[in-house]
Design a protein around this motif. Structure first.
Motif, PDB file in Angstrom:
ATOM      1  N   UNK A 288      16.868  13.892   4.405  1.00  0.00           N
ATOM      2  CA  UNK A 288      16.365  13.381   5.332  1.00  0.00           C
ATOM      3  C   UNK A 288      15.739  14.301   6.268  1.00  0.00           C
ATOM      4  N   UNK A 289      14.680  14.167   7.238  1.00  0.00           N
ATOM      5  CA  UNK A 289      14.368  14.791   8.423  1.00  0.00           C
ATOM      6  C   UNK A 289      13.891  13.819   9.457  1.00  0.00           C
ATOM      7  N   UNK A 290      13.431  13.999  10.569  1.00  0.00           N
ATOM      8  CA  UNK A 290      12.831  13.283  11.570  1.00  0.00           C
ATOM      9  C   UNK A 290      11.867  12.276  11.187  1.00  0.00           C
ATOM     10  N   UNK A 291      11.069  12.768  10.511  1.00  0.00           N
ATOM     11  CA  UNK A 291       9.933  11.650  10.179  1.00  0.00           C
ATOM     12  C   UNK A 291      10.360  10.642   9.310  1.00  0.00           C
ATOM     13  N   UNK A 292      11.245  10.667   8.207  1.00  0.00           N
ATOM     14  CA  UNK A 292      11.643   9.929   7.417  1.00  0.00           C
ATOM     15  C   UNK A 292      12.713   8.824   8.096  1.00  0.00           C
ATOM     16  N   UNK A 293      13.084   9.076   9.249  1.00  0.00           N
ATOM     17  CA  UNK A 293      13.994   8.029   9.956  1.00  0.00           C
ATOM     18  C   UNK A 293      13.363   6.940  10.391  1.00  0.00           C
ATOM     19  N   UNK A 294      11.995   6.986  10.346  1.00  0.00           N
ATOM     20  CA  UNK A 294      11.204   5.723  10.540  1.00  0.00           C
ATOM     21  C   UNK A 294      11.559   4.574   9.898  1.00  0.00           C
ATOM     22  N   UNK A 295      12.119   4.866   8.511  1.00  0.00           N
ATOM     23  CA  UNK A 295      12.311   3.698   7.613  1.00  0.00           C
ATOM     24  C   UNK A 295      13.807   3.917   7.310  1.00  0.00           C
ATOM     25  N   UNK A 296      14.674   4.885   7.560  1.00  0.00           N
ATOM     26  CA  UNK A 296      15.813   5.003   7.062  1.00  0.00           C
ATOM     27  C   UNK A 296      16.853   5.426   8.153  1.00  0.00           C
ATOM     28  N   UNK A 297      16.334   5.364   9.393  1.00  0.00           N
ATOM     29  CA  UNK A 297      17.359   5.895  10.551  1.00  0.00           C
ATOM     30  C   UNK A 297      18.194   4.725  10.941  1.00  0.00           C
ATOM     31  N   UNK A 298      18.580   4.897  12.159  1.00  0.00           N
ATOM     32  CA  UNK A 298      19.376   3.901  12.786  1.00  0.00           C
ATOM     33  C   UNK A 298      18.439   2.433  13.192  1.00  0.00           C
ATOM     34  N   UNK A 299      18.783   1.426  12.851  1.00  0.00           N
ATOM     35  CA  UNK A 299      18.106   0.054  13.253  1.00  0.00           C
ATOM     36  C   UNK A 299      17.763   0.230  14.658  1.00  0.00           C
ATOM     37  N   UNK A 300      16.615  -0.402  15.157  1.00  0.00           N
ATOM     38  CA  UNK A 300      16.305  -0.492  16.497  1.00  0.00           C
ATOM     39  C   UNK A 300      16.414   0.742  17.405  1.00  0.00           C
ATOM     40  N   UNK A 301      16.722   1.974  16.818  1.00  0.00           N
ATOM     41  CA  UNK A 301      16.674   3.251  17.414  1.00  0.00           C
ATOM     42  C   UNK A 301      15.704   3.903  16.859  1.00  0.00           C
ATOM     43  N   UNK A 302      15.854   4.216  15.518  1.00  0.00           N
ATOM     44  CA  UNK A 302      14.698   4.807  14.728  1.00  0.00           C
ATOM     45  C   UNK A 302      13.641   4.165  13.971  1.00  0.00           C
ATOM     46  N   UNK A 303      14.077   2.979  13.544  1.00  0.00           N
ATOM     47  CA  UNK A 303      13.429   2.137  12.836  1.00  0.00           C
ATOM     48  C   UNK A 303      13.052   0.740  13.844  1.00  0.00           C
ATOM     49  N   UNK A 304      11.622   0.399  13.865  1.00  0.00           N
ATOM     50  CA  UNK A 304      11.525  -0.323  14.765  1.00  0.00           C
ATOM     51  C   UNK A 304      11.715  -2.090  14.079  1.00  0.00           C
ATOM     52  N   UNK A 305      11.609  -2.744  15.234  1.00  0.00           N
ATOM     53  CA  UNK A 305      11.869  -4.369  14.880  1.00  0.00           C
ATOM     54  C   UNK A 305      11.063  -4.809  13.692  1.00  0.00           C
ATOM     55  N   UNK A 306       9.811  -4.407  13.727  1.00  0.00           N
ATOM     56  CA  UNK A 306       8.676  -4.964  12.884  1.00  0.00           C
ATOM     57  C   UNK A 306       9.123  -4.456  11.572  1.00  0.00           C
ATOM     58  N   UNK A 307       9.159  -3.220  11.626  1.00  0.00           N
ATOM     59  CA  UNK A 307       9.603  -2.486   9.994  1.00  0.00           C
ATOM     60  C   UNK A 307      10.936  -3.100   9.717  1.00  0.00           C
ATOM     61  N   UNK A 308      11.907  -3.293  10.452  1.00  0.00           N
ATOM     62  CA  UNK A 308      13.151  -4.049   9.883  1.00  0.00           C
ATOM     63  C   UNK A 308      12.954  -5.246   9.114  1.00  0.00           C
ATOM     64  N   UNK A 309      12.047  -6.123  10.027  1.00  0.00           N
ATOM     65  CA  UNK A 309      11.479  -7.519   9.364  1.00  0.00           C
ATOM     66  C   UNK A 309      10.806  -7.345   7.970  1.00  0.00           C
ATOM     67  N   UNK A 310      10.082  -6.335   7.810  1.00  0.00           N
ATOM     68  CA  UNK A 310       9.585  -6.241   6.553  1.00  0.00           C
ATOM     69  C   UNK A 310      10.606  -5.917   5.703  1.00  0.00           C
ATOM     70  N   UNK A 311      11.494  -4.969   5.923  1.00  0.00           N
ATOM     71  CA  UNK A 311      12.457  -4.366   4.983  1.00  0.00           C
ATOM     72  C   UNK A 311      13.350  -5.319   4.627  1.00  0.00           C
ATOM     73  N   UNK A 312      13.692  -6.421   5.617  1.00  0.00           N
ATOM     74  CA  UNK A 312      14.758  -7.304   5.210  1.00  0.00           C
ATOM     75  C   UNK A 312      13.901  -8.310   4.150  1.00  0.00           C
TER      76      UNK A 312
END
Length: 339
Positions: A288-312
């Motif tokens: 991992x590096x900085x960019x991939x944390x958009x989908x694999x980082x800490x929820x609600x810190x690096x991964x946005x709520x919208x992305x989390x909803x889609x992932x769920x």
């Protein structure tokens, strides 16, 4: 939107040897395999942060960015010393723009590189390593350079002090020995490039959410199609998969553990292979590096709520969250026939 190509190539990494055999365990293999020729810290930083797009092994027609050999060549033109070379690198990395680019042809093809939040000291080390060392260049590069820039000064020795990916080793008798590490990397990186092209389109249409949706529907199918092209079995697997179909088996888990230990110990990483009968089993880490944390980082810190909803919604059994930078997320697991 071309500037999103780097994000795309990072995202695609992560969703998404019983006859007599020459086999050692992953743990036993790790220290020896990980030894690299150069101890310059800029080498590891370059391979970790730049080679996702600027590697030397992806075929010319499938590239997402120019190889670092080309970048070095262009940045050497017109500079008087190393300090000027490094300053030019720092100036570009601080704010990439069309006007500042030394590679207009590359910008026309790939777009302007996006700004990446890497520490200034890391950029200095990368530039220092590039200036002082020969680096690997693709097999096609010399011909490509002569075709587009005339019979001027080429890149000299080409394959230099790097890890030798893309070259062929030879015995003293002149008999060729296939570099299976290089062949495995070729298969992995060409597959990565195809996934990246499709991710770019998805991101242009719907942003990060579009990339998640693409991985859900198309990533495994595209990986399978590239496996058919290469006549190999190609998988991206993890100990904490997003898609259960990407769960690593017991042997792959051993390699993931070995690669994680190398990263924790600050060691350089190179591919590992097992030769079993007439097959080569190739393994290389996905980190991992900085960019991939958009989908694999800490929820609600690096991964946005919208992305989390889609992932769920798309991955109800998702385990692939909570990562920080420079952690092993899984491995490329590739099997192909010995040549």
């Amino acid at each position: 939107m071309k500037t999103l190509y780097h994000i795309a190539i990072i995202l695609l990494f992560f969703g998404c040897k019983d006859a007599k055999k020459n086999e050692t365990t992953a743990i036993d293999n790790a220290p020896e395999t990980a030894t690299m020729i150069s101890d310059h810290p800029g080498k590891k930083i370059m391979e970790t942060k730049c080679y996702a797009c600027h590697d030397s092994t992806t075929p010319e027609e499938s590239r997402l960015a120019p190889p670092m050999a080309a970048v070095k060549m262009r940045y050497l033109m017109g500079v008087s010393d190393k300090n000027e070379f490094i300053d030019d690198f720092l100036d570009w990395a601080d704010k990439p723009t069309l006007e500042k680019s030394k590679m207009p042809g590359a910008v026309q093809r790939f777009g302007v590189m996006p700004y990446l939040p890497y520490p200034k000291e890391d950029i200095k080390l990368i530039a220092d390593y590039l200036y002082e060392n020969d680096i690997d260049q693709p097999e096609w590069f010399e011909e490509h350079y002569q075709k587009n820039h005339g019979r001027g000064q080429g890149m000299g020795r080409g394959m230099g002090n790097g890890n030798g990916m893309g070259r062929q080793m030879r015995m003293g008798t002149g008999q060729n020995i296939i570099d299976y590490n290089a062949l495995g990397m070729k298969y992995a990186l060409s597959t990565k490039a195809q996934l990246g092209k499709n991710l770019i389109t998805a991101i242009e249409k719907k942003g990060t959410v579009g990339a998640v949706e693409f991985c859900n529907v198309r990533a495994i199918k595209l990986t399978d199609s590239m496996a058919t092209v290469h006549g190999a079995k190609i998988k991206r697997v993890s100990d904490k998969p997003r898609n259960p179909d990407n769960m690593a088996n017991s042997k792959e888990l051993g390699y993931i553990t070995a690669f994680k230990q190398m990263v924790a110990d600050g060691k350089d990483i190179s591919p590992m292979i097992d030769e079993i009968n007439n097959e080569v089993h190739f393994y290389y880490p996905i980190t991992t590096n900085t960019m991939c944390l958009q989908c694999h980082g800490v929820p609600n810190q690096k991964v946005t709520g919208e992305t989390l909803s889609t992932l769920k919604a798309l991955y109800p059994k998702d385990q692939a969250l909570g990562y920080n930078e420079n952690q092993v997320r899984g491995v490329w697991s590739i099997v192909f026939d010995k040549k």
